[in-house]
Motif scaffolding. Structure first.
Motif, mmCIF file in Angstrom:
data_model
loop_
_atom_site.group_PDB
_atom_site.id
_atom_site.type_symbol
_atom_site.label_atom_id
_atom_site.label_comp_id
_atom_site.label_asym_id
_atom_site.label_seq_id
_atom_site.Cartn_x
_atom_site.Cartn_y
_atom_site.Cartn_z
ATOM 1 N N UNK A 250 0.840 -1.201 0.000
ATOM 2 C CA UNK A 250 0.000 0.000 0.000
ATOM 3 C C UNK A 250 0.873 1.248 0.000
ATOM 4 N N UNK A 251 1.908 1.262 0.824
ATOM 5 C CA UNK A 251 2.811 2.418 0.866
ATOM 6 C C UNK A 251 3.456 2.662 -0.492
ATOM 7 N N UNK A 252 3.943 1.589 -1.093
ATOM 8 C CA UNK A 252 4.632 1.725 -2.379
ATOM 9 C C UNK A 252 3.681 2.124 -3.498
ATOM 10 N N UNK A 253 2.478 1.539 -3.497
ATOM 11 C CA UNK A 253 1.514 1.872 -4.544
ATOM 12 C C UNK A 253 1.048 3.321 -4.392
ATOM 13 N N UNK A 254 0.862 3.759 -3.163
ATOM 14 C CA UNK A 254 0.470 5.146 -2.942
ATOM 15 C C UNK A 254 1.531 6.095 -3.482
ATOM 16 N N UNK A 255 2.778 5.790 -3.205
ATOM 17 C CA UNK A 255 3.876 6.625 -3.697
ATOM 18 C C UNK A 255 3.889 6.672 -5.217
ATOM 19 N N UNK A 256 3.586 5.540 -5.849
ATOM 20 C CA UNK A 256 3.547 5.482 -7.318
ATOM 21 C C UNK A 256 2.382 6.303 -7.868
ATOM 22 N N UNK A 257 1.212 6.143 -7.285
ATOM 23 C CA UNK A 257 0.026 6.847 -7.781
ATOM 24 C C UNK A 257 0.123 8.349 -7.588
ATOM 25 N N UNK A 258 0.857 8.781 -6.592
ATOM 26 C CA UNK A 258 1.000 10.217 -6.339
ATOM 27 C C UNK A 258 1.705 10.940 -7.477
ATOM 28 N N UNK A 259 2.414 10.188 -8.309
ATOM 29 C CA UNK A 259 3.110 10.808 -9.438
ATOM 30 C C UNK A 259 2.184 11.064 -10.626
ATOM 31 N N UNK A 260 0.974 10.507 -10.584
ATOM 32 C CA UNK A 260 0.033 10.654 -11.694
ATOM 33 C C UNK A 260 -0.829 11.900 -11.517
#
Length: 351
Positions: free
Chosen positions: A212-222
């Protein structure tokens, strides 16, 4: 799976009528017996997952501290870090929403005033506590946890992690909520990219919470608008598992599964990646056992896109409309689930 395995071990030992000493203990004492057995058998990863899953507020000190000390004494640095990062992550997840709410309610309240709030006698389980006392208590609770984590890291000589935790300590002490990433990924999230993001994130994640932490960090770039596409695809895939057979699978694996838990099961299935999702969708008995390597619940993923959107825009994301199908398949009876699904019950040792 760790949650289910722990409760299985507890239930089996508790039901042994010949073990008089055990049955006379409190539940907390009984759980400590199972914990210590898992430590002796070096079931560290499972025990960490159980602790993080069961105490989702991070209030697991009495149960986890003997385990934490054991990991330090046995130089198990990686497991020690996974344990404490999970505990602190759970505590942080409770702090920031409460702090945001406090700022809305009392915008003139300064950090210094929060630090001086009297928290004597604070009851974290009481709904009568004020938001000021709650934030002040959560802040101090996290600070204490980070300091305890750092003391162990000093013994284990991990200076790099000490630096990271010292930075986090400053952030929490000053209530400096981390800023989110600027939009740097211009791609549109379609189904192919959706699965790519899920799969790639799973590969680099140690457990579902780190996922969840990693996916959140990834989605924040979109671009925040892409969160609607992500959310629509997520709910579409979840809807594909809306069958009585999949509910039975969740029930068997978890030793029980209510309405909400079934929703969290379906979204967890998506989080495991495309291939695993398809195997779960087909109820492929040859693949299922290896897929279920953690408790199949991931409520956080349901709200992740909305959270990223809100964090980046300070506005609520408009609801995504996905037609939810009615449950399909043949309804089953809890008392006869073994007779109805004997292969699944045998696969997951359900009796």
């Amino acid at each position: 799976m760790s949650y289910r395995k722990f409760l299985d071990d507890w239930s089996k030992k508790y039901l042994r009528n010949t073990d008089i000493n055990f049955t006379e203990q409190t539940t907390e004492e009984q759980w400590a017996v199972i914990r210590d057995n898992w430590i002796i058998n070096k079931r560290y990863k499972e025990l960490i997952t159980f602790i993080v899953e069961n105490w989702d507020s991070g209030n697991c000190d009495d149960f986890s501290r003997p385990f934490s000390k054991h990991l330090i004494n046995n130089k198990e640095l990686n497991y020690y870090k996974r344990l404490w990062k999970g505990i602190i992550r759970n505590r942080l997840d409770k702090l920031w929403p409460d702090y945001d709410y406090l700022k809305q309610e009392l915008p003139m309240l300064t950090i210094e005033k929060i630090k001086n709030v009297d928290i004597s006698g604070y009851n974290q389980f009481s709904a009568d506590e004020s938001i000021e006392r709650t934030v002040a208590w959560r802040q101090l609770y996290i600070v204490d946890g980070i300091n305890e984590f750092i003391e162990g890291l000093k013994i284990l000589n991990d200076n790099e992690e000490i630096d990271r935790q010292t930075t986090l300590l400053r952030i929490v002490s000053n209530l400096e909520k981390p800023k989110h990433k600027p939009t740097t990924d211009k791609r549109k999230i379609d189904e192919n990219l959706f699965w790519q993001l899920i799969n790639d994130t799973r590969k680099i994640s140690t457990d579902q919470y780190n996922f969840i932490d990693n996916l959140k960090s990834t989605l924040e770039a979109f671009n925040p608008k892409e969160m609607r596409n992500f959310d629509k695809l997520l709910n579409t895939k979840v809807n594909e598992l809306n069958t009585w057979e999949h509910w039975a699978l969740a029930y068997i694996v978890r030793r029980g599964c209510g309405d909400d838990e079934f929703d969290y099961f379906k979204v967890w299935a998506v989080s495991k990646g495309k291939d695993a999702f398809e195997s779960i969708k087909e109820i492929d008995e040859n693949q299922l056992f290896t897929i279920f390597d953690e408790d199949p619940q991931l409520e956080e993923l349901y709200y992740l896109a909305e959270q990223v959107y809100e964090d980046k825009t300070t506005d609520l994301m408009a609801p995504v409309r996905v037609k939810v199908s009615e449950l399909t398949g043949k309804r089953w009876d809890e008392d006869k689930i073994y007779q109805t699904f004997p292969k699944l019950c045998k696969l997951f040792n359900y009796d």
